[in-house]
Motif scaffolding. Sequence first.
Motif, PDB file in Angstrom:
ATOM      1  N   VAL A   1      29.745  42.246   0.311  1.00 15.85           N
ATOM      2  CA  VAL A   1      28.750  42.303   1.386  1.00 15.85           C
ATOM      3  C   VAL A   1      27.622  41.315   1.092  1.00 15.85           C
ATOM      4  CG1 VAL A   1      27.018  43.754   2.514  1.00 15.85           C
ATOM      5  CG2 VAL A   1      29.283  44.694   2.004  1.00 15.85           C
TER       6      VAL A   1
ATOM      7  N   ARG B   1      26.243  38.179   3.203  1.00  9.16           N
ATOM      8  CA  ARG B   1      24.843  38.197   3.617  1.00  9.16           C
ATOM      9  C   ARG B   1      24.177  36.849   3.337  1.00  9.16           C
ATOM     10  NH1 ARG B   1      20.399  42.406   3.517  1.00  9.16           N
ATOM     11  NH2 ARG B   1      18.520  41.300   2.929  1.00  9.16           N
TER      12      ARG B   1
ATOM     13  N   ASN C   1      24.638  48.984  13.022  1.00  7.00           N
ATOM     14  CA  ASN C   1      24.211  49.467  11.716  1.00  7.00           C
ATOM     15  C   ASN C   1      23.771  48.348  10.786  1.00  7.00           C
ATOM     16  OD1 ASN C   1      24.403  52.361  11.471  1.00  7.00           O
ATOM     17  ND2 ASN C   1      26.590  52.117  11.854  1.00  7.00           N
ATOM     18  N   GLU C   2      24.272  47.130  11.037  1.00  4.51           N
ATOM     19  CA  GLU C   2      24.060  46.064  10.061  1.00  4.51           C
ATOM     20  C   GLU C   2      22.742  45.327  10.256  1.00  4.51           C
ATOM     21  OE1 GLU C   2      27.473  43.501   9.948  1.00  4.51           O
ATOM     22  OE2 GLU C   2      28.818  45.127   9.375  1.00  4.51           O
TER      23      GLU C   2
ATOM     24  N   TYR D   1      20.274  51.036  13.849  1.00  2.76           N
ATOM     25  CA  TYR D   1      19.515  50.267  14.838  1.00  2.76           C
ATOM     26  C   TYR D   1      20.021  50.500  16.257  1.00  2.76           C
ATOM     27  CZ  TYR D   1      18.282  47.918  10.534  1.00  2.76           C
ATOM     28  OH  TYR D   1      17.864  47.665   9.258  1.00  2.76           O
TER      29      TYR D   1
ATOM     30  N   ASP E   1      13.864  41.919   2.620  1.00  2.00           N
ATOM     31  CA  ASP E   1      14.741  42.897   1.960  1.00  2.00           C
ATOM     32  C   ASP E   1      14.203  44.322   2.076  1.00  2.00           C
ATOM     33  OD1 ASP E   1      16.595  41.116   1.176  1.00  2.00           O
ATOM     34  OD2 ASP E   1      16.361  41.425  -0.986  1.00  2.00           O
TER      35      ASP E   1
ATOM     36  N   PRO F   1      18.029  52.218   6.666  1.00  2.70           N
ATOM     37  CA  PRO F   1      18.208  50.823   6.257  1.00  2.70           C
ATOM     38  C   PRO F   1      19.498  50.251   6.847  1.00  2.70           C
ATOM     39  CG  PRO F   1      18.762  52.300   4.452  1.00  2.70           C
ATOM     40  CD  PRO F   1      18.269  53.162   5.567  1.00  2.70           C
ATOM     41  N   SER F   2      19.625  48.946   6.789  1.00  2.00           N
ATOM     42  CA  SER F   2      20.831  48.262   7.265  1.00  2.00           C
ATOM     43  C   SER F   2      22.034  48.700   6.433  1.00  2.00           C
ATOM     44  CB  SER F   2      20.582  46.755   7.121  1.00  2.00           C
ATOM     45  OG  SER F   2      21.775  46.054   6.967  1.00  2.00           O
ATOM     46  N   ARG F   3      23.181  48.864   7.076  1.00  2.00           N
ATOM     47  CA  ARG F   3      24.376  49.318   6.340  1.00  2.00           C
ATOM     48  C   ARG F   3      25.643  48.798   7.005  1.00  2.00           C
ATOM     49  NH1 ARG F   3      23.657  55.468   6.563  1.00  2.00           N
ATOM     50  NH2 ARG F   3      21.515  54.832   6.792  1.00  2.00           N
TER      51      ARG F   3
ATOM     52  N   ALA G   1      23.239  45.409   4.606  1.00  2.00           N
ATOM     53  CA  ALA G   1      24.207  44.457   5.135  1.00  2.00           C
ATOM     54  C   ALA G   1      23.483  43.150   5.467  1.00  2.00           C
ATOM     55  CB  ALA G   1      24.908  45.041   6.352  1.00  2.00           C
TER      56      ALA G   1
ATOM     57  N   GLY H   1      20.310  43.276   7.367  1.00  2.00           N
ATOM     58  CA  GLY H   1      18.900  43.623   7.467  1.00  2.00           C
ATOM     59  C   GLY H   1      18.400  44.187   6.153  1.00  2.00           C
ATOM     60  N   PRO H   2      17.307  44.964   6.211  1.00  2.00           N
ATOM     61  CA  PRO H   2      16.669  45.478   4.994  1.00  2.00           C
ATOM     62  C   PRO H   2      17.609  46.289   4.117  1.00  2.00           C
ATOM     63  CG  PRO H   2      15.355  46.009   6.925  1.00  2.00           C
ATOM     64  CD  PRO H   2      16.583  45.350   7.427  1.00  2.00           C
ATOM     65  N   ARG H   3      17.439  46.125   2.816  1.00  2.00           N
ATOM     66  CA  ARG H   3      18.221  46.905   1.851  1.00  2.00           C
ATOM     67  C   ARG H   3      17.568  48.254   1.606  1.00  2.00           C
ATOM     68  NH1 ARG H   3      21.319  43.065  -1.164  1.00  2.00           N
ATOM     69  NH2 ARG H   3      20.579  40.953  -0.779  1.00  2.00           N
TER      70      ARG H   3
END
Lengths: 480, 232
Positions: free
Chosen positions: A187, A191, A223-224, A272, B163, B204-206, B218, B220-222
């Motif tokens: 991942v 990124r 989600n990402e 999101y 992050d 958080p982003s996943r 992923a 976005g923010p960790r």
Amino acid sequence: MQPTAHDFKSNARAALADKQLQDALSGLPGGLVAQRAAARARLPEFDGLRDYGRDLRNHTLEHLDVYLERYETALIKAGGHVHWAANGEEACAAILRICQEAGAKLVTKGKSMVSEEIGLNARLEGAGLEVVETDLGEYILQIRHETPSHIIAPAIHLTQGQVEADFRREHAHLPANRRLVDPAELVDEARQILREKFTGADVGITGANFLIAETGSSIIVTNEGNGDLTQSLAKVHVVITSIDKVVPTLDDASALLRLLARSATGQEITSYTTFSTGPRHDGDPDGPEAYHVVLLDNGRTELLGSEFREVLRCIRCGACMNHCPVYNAVGGHAYGWVYPGPIGAVLNPGFIGIEEAGNLPNASTFCGRCEAVCPMRIPLPKLMRHWREREFAGGGTPFSTRIALKSWAALARRPWAYHFLARLTSRAMKIASGRNGAFRWLPFAAGWTGGRDFPAPQGSTFQELWAARQKQAAKKRSGR
Amino acid sequence: MSHPGGAKTSRDSILSKIRASLGATQNDPARLAAAEKRLIAKPRAAPPQRVAAAGTDLVARFKEELQRQLATVVETAGAPEIPAVIAEYLRANNQPLRLRHGNDPYLSSLDFAETPGFKTFQGRAAPDDTTGLSAAFAGIAETGTMALTSGADNPVTLGFLPDTHIIVVPQSRIVATFEDAFARLRQERGHTPMPRTLNLISGPSRTADIGGRIVIGAHGPRRLLAIITGDH
Ligand code: SF4
């Protein structure tokens, strides 16, 4: 996308024999099934909300023209542009024009099934643009030159090992001895690579889960966070979506949002949910300078006027495929066109024709699980049956099936001939099957015997057994 | 529209095909009225009992739901406590003591002077920013969701490029449902209820795109820190 739906049977056979695919499918989508059940249990209102959602979607479809016009008015007021597209060609042409007018070289893209439906990437790349998929699953598929096999988990058919091999091949500029053992390391690599693309993109394209007539907004559920970077960093945000996505108000979207993530991944809500309305406002330091929405029809208006109207309630959650025994066995690619699983079996024939996709409504065990979990309560098995009827009426059924059905009908109308033939075949099959009483392969039934053995009839026909049983019962009665 | 010719034809033909499929006529007063009625009345689905039951502690519910989605949640009495909470969180996560926020008056009033070396910047996110700080328009208790409205006060990029994302949620702005938050948008923002971007953020982003295993951070923010704050 070039459909291969007519090849469903051989696609499915190949899928069953594909060890790697079967490995990838073994854990999932079963996990999604358990997660959905847990989310449903946490929200006692869930099933009542499904009724509410169904009624709300029905109301919207019955007034679709009115809500689309209201949506358009609100969007233009917010400074956006609307492009109506009757088919994929018009939609692609509109998007290409927007890119060219923006002088674009690099286009980033969030996940969009409608863009798959219209073959957008090929069209933009053909015109010399660099198009980069930014959803991680879609990015992996792009470097593999593959299409999604699931509508919300596009790379569900791949194992971690396959992704590692792809990254080593594709990211050859990185040190060959780097560690890529943990999914988190993979991942992270993606990124880093996609970061540069986000910041360098001229146009960002996303799909939309819903459109809101009240405000002229489009919504994406992710989600990402890639969809957000895609639309906030590029100069131009283009939304490619279809006319069935509109809902009247923010409150209506709320009801559907309560169902969407829970049905899809079992999350209460995704990380999101993003509402985009027009370009950046005066004084905003970021966000796109222009906002375009492409509204695709591509056969939906015909579905609206047919016995398939209910399929347009679909919110593309994927629950029907997660719960489908056929999908779980063969994966999404076997379906041969954009939408896999039960929803694909109903949608695809509408989009590419029953001649091409006629196998799909037949690729069902009619177990009814899809309908039982569909948040919009779409009667998927019934709609598949409608396609079967249409296919038969229109001559879409393969000739061999027609002949077989016709001869069976002729036999069934002549009991003496039926009995004779049944007895003959059953005896012959018993002899031919040998000692274990099963066929590994049968002519005309390879579709059955490919995945399992066909038990040989053991001695007597049903008619004979029935007659014998009646005789016995009569004997018992008279003996009393 | 830039291409009225072609676009108009498709628009009209799509709309008339819809009407034909529905057996409807254009400008049928009954159909227009039915749609208009819904747009004005804005009917709502019944709110979930988890936030609608009498005596529900919305702040506690908000906190619990958000924590389930792997965010860190801290409660503070008010603005004077916030800088120390942020500094401690950044240290605990081995992050540099710097952040960026927009010109939101509340965030701009925070005083980081007590932490030597702490740096703050204003404006939209830059690619090398490590932490973004935003103020939420509302907190939504039913799913532990924060609603953020984009603008110079809270640039949208702050929530996606760095992050670490930190969001301040005034306790007085925690409402029960999505619909309650939207009602507040309409009420407080008048004729333009919608900002360019309304972000509903719930963790958080996943991603689960590699082998189905959930990985946090992923694109976005960790990591995500929510600070619920009182009025002090
Ligand atoms: S048909 Fe129902 S279950 Fe399947 S994707 Fe659509 S809404 Fe979800």
